[in-house]
Write a protein that holds these residues in place. Structure first.
Motif, PDB file in Angstrom:
ATOM      1  N   GLU A 126       0.841  -1.225   0.122  1.00  0.00           N
ATOM      2  CA  GLU A 126       0.039  -0.135  -0.082  1.00  0.00           C
ATOM      3  C   GLU A 126       0.843   1.244  -0.184  1.00  0.00           C
ATOM      4  O   GLU A 126       0.490   2.267  -0.819  1.00  0.00           O
ATOM      5  CB  GLU A 126      -1.020  -0.178   1.268  1.00  0.00           C
ATOM      6  CG  GLU A 126      -2.020  -0.966   1.189  1.00  0.00           C
ATOM      7  CD  GLU A 126      -1.633  -2.502   1.464  1.00  0.00           C
ATOM      8  OE1 GLU A 126      -0.560  -2.539   2.088  1.00  0.00           O
ATOM      9  OE2 GLU A 126      -2.264  -3.408   0.980  1.00  0.00           O
ATOM     10  N   ARG A 133       1.873   6.901  -6.988  1.00  0.00           N
ATOM     11  CA  ARG A 133       1.055   7.762  -7.323  1.00  0.00           C
ATOM     12  C   ARG A 133       1.302   9.277  -6.908  1.00  0.00           C
ATOM     13  O   ARG A 133       1.076  10.002  -7.601  1.00  0.00           O
ATOM     14  CB  ARG A 133      -0.436   7.446  -6.655  1.00  0.00           C
ATOM     15  CG  ARG A 133      -1.659   8.461  -7.276  1.00  0.00           C
ATOM     16  CD  ARG A 133      -1.741   8.409  -8.517  1.00  0.00           C
ATOM     17  NE  ARG A 133      -1.962   7.332  -9.188  1.00  0.00           N
ATOM     18  CZ  ARG A 133      -3.415   6.819  -9.276  1.00  0.00           C
ATOM     19  NH1 ARG A 133      -4.417   7.718  -8.897  1.00  0.00           N
ATOM     20  NH2 ARG A 133      -3.470   5.547  -9.791  1.00  0.00           N
ATOM     21  N   GLN A 153      -9.245  11.037   0.839  1.00  0.00           N
ATOM     22  CA  GLN A 153     -10.069  10.487  -0.328  1.00  0.00           C
ATOM     23  C   GLN A 153      -9.548   9.859  -1.256  1.00  0.00           C
ATOM     24  O   GLN A 153      -9.849   8.733  -1.999  1.00  0.00           O
ATOM     25  CB  GLN A 153     -11.442  11.158  -0.316  1.00  0.00           C
ATOM     26  CG  GLN A 153     -12.557  10.592  -1.130  1.00  0.00           C
ATOM     27  CD  GLN A 153     -13.053   9.388  -0.332  1.00  0.00           C
ATOM     28  OE1 GLN A 153     -13.160   9.234   0.679  1.00  0.00           O
ATOM     29  NE2 GLN A 153     -13.140   8.292  -1.107  1.00  0.00           N
ATOM     30  N   ASP A 154      -8.603  10.675  -1.743  1.00  0.00           N
ATOM     31  CA  ASP A 154      -7.634  10.363  -2.924  1.00  0.00           C
ATOM     32  C   ASP A 154      -6.900   9.174  -2.645  1.00  0.00           C
ATOM     33  O   ASP A 154      -6.998   8.083  -3.382  1.00  0.00           O
ATOM     34  CB  ASP A 154      -6.849  11.356  -3.307  1.00  0.00           C
ATOM     35  CG  ASP A 154      -7.651  12.653  -3.667  1.00  0.00           C
ATOM     36  OD1 ASP A 154      -8.711  12.601  -4.132  1.00  0.00           O
ATOM     37  OD2 ASP A 154      -7.098  13.877  -3.320  1.00  0.00           O
ATOM     38  N   ILE A 156      -7.752   6.763  -0.203  1.00  0.00           N
ATOM     39  CA  ILE A 156      -8.179   5.523  -0.198  1.00  0.00           C
ATOM     40  C   ILE A 156      -8.687   5.048  -1.655  1.00  0.00           C
ATOM     41  O   ILE A 156      -8.862   3.865  -2.199  1.00  0.00           O
ATOM     42  CB  ILE A 156      -9.732   5.932   0.469  1.00  0.00           C
ATOM     43  CG1 ILE A 156      -9.374   6.256   2.171  1.00  0.00           C
ATOM     44  CG2 ILE A 156     -10.876   5.022   0.497  1.00  0.00           C
ATOM     45  CD1 ILE A 156     -10.581   6.758   2.770  1.00  0.00           C
ATOM     46  N   GLU A 157      -9.102   5.957  -2.570  1.00  0.00           N
ATOM     47  CA  GLU A 157      -9.286   5.747  -3.889  1.00  0.00           C
ATOM     48  C   GLU A 157      -8.302   5.000  -4.603  1.00  0.00           C
ATOM     49  O   GLU A 157      -8.386   4.047  -5.666  1.00  0.00           O
ATOM     50  CB  GLU A 157      -9.890   6.804  -4.868  1.00  0.00           C
ATOM     51  CG  GLU A 157     -11.191   7.591  -4.324  1.00  0.00           C
ATOM     52  CD  GLU A 157     -11.567   8.685  -5.064  1.00  0.00           C
ATOM     53  OE1 GLU A 157     -10.956   9.140  -5.861  1.00  0.00           O
ATOM     54  OE2 GLU A 157     -12.953   9.294  -4.727  1.00  0.00           O
ATOM     55  N   VAL A 158      -6.937   5.508  -4.417  1.00  0.00           N
ATOM     56  CA  VAL A 158      -5.888   4.726  -5.072  1.00  0.00           C
ATOM     57  C   VAL A 158      -5.882   3.323  -4.481  1.00  0.00           C
ATOM     58  O   VAL A 158      -5.681   2.579  -5.330  1.00  0.00           O
ATOM     59  CB  VAL A 158      -4.469   5.492  -4.731  1.00  0.00           C
ATOM     60  CG1 VAL A 158      -3.315   4.570  -5.031  1.00  0.00           C
ATOM     61  CG2 VAL A 158      -4.411   6.897  -5.367  1.00  0.00           C
ATOM     62  N   GLU A 160      -8.363   1.542  -3.242  1.00  0.00           N
ATOM     63  CA  GLU A 160      -9.410   0.647  -3.958  1.00  0.00           C
ATOM     64  C   GLU A 160      -9.106  -0.015  -5.136  1.00  0.00           C
ATOM     65  O   GLU A 160      -9.767  -0.917  -5.430  1.00  0.00           O
ATOM     66  CB  GLU A 160     -10.515   1.506  -3.822  1.00  0.00           C
ATOM     67  CG  GLU A 160     -11.282   1.698  -2.483  1.00  0.00           C
ATOM     68  CD  GLU A 160     -12.356   2.489  -2.531  1.00  0.00           C
ATOM     69  OE1 GLU A 160     -13.225   2.767  -1.451  1.00  0.00           O
ATOM     70  OE2 GLU A 160     -12.792   3.534  -3.404  1.00  0.00           O
ATOM     71  N   GLY A 161      -8.501   0.850  -6.049  1.00  0.00           N
ATOM     72  CA  GLY A 161      -8.090   0.509  -7.410  1.00  0.00           C
ATOM     73  C   GLY A 161      -7.351  -0.899  -7.477  1.00  0.00           C
ATOM     74  O   GLY A 161      -7.349  -1.496  -8.703  1.00  0.00           O
ATOM     75  N   ALA A 170     -14.872  -1.891   2.549  1.00  0.00           N
ATOM     76  CA  ALA A 170     -14.470  -0.577   2.697  1.00  0.00           C
ATOM     77  C   ALA A 170     -13.701  -0.179   3.947  1.00  0.00           C
ATOM     78  O   ALA A 170     -12.847   0.750   3.975  1.00  0.00           O
ATOM     79  CB  ALA A 170     -15.749   0.341   2.519  1.00  0.00           C
ATOM     80  N   GLU A 174      -9.995   1.526   4.270  1.00  0.00           N
ATOM     81  CA  GLU A 174      -9.717   2.871   5.240  1.00  0.00           C
ATOM     82  C   GLU A 174      -8.530   2.533   6.218  1.00  0.00           C
ATOM     83  O   GLU A 174      -7.733   3.473   6.393  1.00  0.00           O
ATOM     84  CB  GLU A 174     -11.021   3.162   5.826  1.00  0.00           C
ATOM     85  CG  GLU A 174     -11.873   4.052   4.691  1.00  0.00           C
ATOM     86  CD  GLU A 174     -13.207   4.336   5.285  1.00  0.00           C
ATOM     87  OE1 GLU A 174     -13.166   4.683   6.561  1.00  0.00           O
ATOM     88  OE2 GLU A 174     -14.021   4.690   4.720  1.00  0.00           O
ATOM     89  N   ALA A 177      -5.370   2.493   4.255  1.00  0.00           N
ATOM     90  CA  ALA A 177      -4.852   4.058   3.911  1.00  0.00           C
ATOM     91  C   ALA A 177      -4.637   4.845   5.160  1.00  0.00           C
ATOM     92  O   ALA A 177      -3.231   5.505   5.087  1.00  0.00           O
ATOM     93  CB  ALA A 177      -6.066   4.555   3.373  1.00  0.00           C
TER      94      ALA A 177
END
Length: 261
Positions: A126, A133, A153-154, A156-158, A160-161, A170, A174, A177
């Motif tokens: 992670e 990124r 939030q960015d 977390i989205e990284v 999640e992908g 979820a 988190e 992250a």
């Protein structure tokens, strides 16, 4: 034979190392050359300000121009003196005057006992994804005059992908992250706080800590991490912050300790 001749013919006195050492110890300190003594028995010659800069460099992870005590400027102005001292410890001083960042990098040597800094622990998958990124974001902001920022939030989205939704919910993502954020904020200092909650500035030290010659290299590495074999730990290439794969480190030099912080 006269008394004078007898004296000249006598054997010279043997060298006494203890006496020589006592004479050296009693020699007064040259204040013009060595500067003032900073503590009893001080044999150093650097002034206090440069010794403090050395300590700050050794503690790591880096120095930048945002420091309130101007230690970065001290390092830049006196870098030749500092390089001499650091070379004794098999360390090189890296200064990026465009980004105004200074850090130490170990010299690559095959001989044992040549690493003065403890290696940071291996990054998690992670952390690696997030750093890659962040590097992309930072490079895209180069020359714009704007700070590169990233929000929770960015992040977390990284993650999640690259997470199999069937394996993690979820809340678990988190938690991953938040753990990565804590490490990058507190230990590596590559995420810097802002006035906004859950928003961080990406440090200008990142390109030095994670060197890539082309953005395509970063994308390729991220694709490797997110490939079909991503679930297999052996298939995930570990990455050190100096860009050296952990697998290339000799077994006797691996260390779970952290770099001085």
């Amino acid at each position: 034979m006269s008394e004078t001749t007898a004296e000249l013919s006598e054997a010279p006195e043997e060298f006494d190392p203890e006496l020589e050492e006592e004479q050296e110890e009693s020699a007064p300190r040259d204040l013009l050359v060595d500067g003032p003594e900073l503590f009893p028995g001080d044999t150093g010659t650097l002034p206090l300000k440069l010794r403090q800069a050395l300590i700050r460099l050794l503690r790591g992870p880096y120095l930048d121009a945002n420091s309130s005590d101007n230690v970065y400027e001290t390092v830049v102005d006196n870098q030749e003196q500092l390089r001499v001292r650091l070379s004794e410890l098999f360390l090189t001083l890296v200064i990026d005057e465009d980004r105004k960042v200074a850090l130490l990098r170990p010299v690559e040597m095959a001989e044992p006992h040549t690493s003065a800094l403890q290696r940071q622990r291996e990054m998690t998958r992670e952390e690696t994804l997030l750093l890659l990124r962040m590097r992309l974001i930072l490079d895209r902001h180069t020359g714009t005059g704007n700070e590169a920022t990233i929000a929770r939030q960015d992040i977390i989205e990284v993650l999640e992908g690259y997470v199999d939704p069937g394996q993690r919910d979820a809340k678990s993502v988190e938690d991953l992250a938040d753990a990565a954020i804590r490490k990058l904020v507190q230990d590596r200092r590559l995420l810097l706080p802002t006035e906004l909650d859950n928003v961080w500035v990406i440090s200008n030290a990142l390109p030095l800590a994670l060197p890539y010659s082309q953005i395509g290299d970063i994308i390729t590495f991220m694709q490797t991490l997110g490939g079909d074999d991503a679930g297999d730990d052996d298939a995930v290439p570990a990455l050190e912050l100096d860009g050296t794969p952990v697998d290339s480190i000799p077994a006797d030099e691996e260390n779970d300790g952290e770099e001085p912080a």
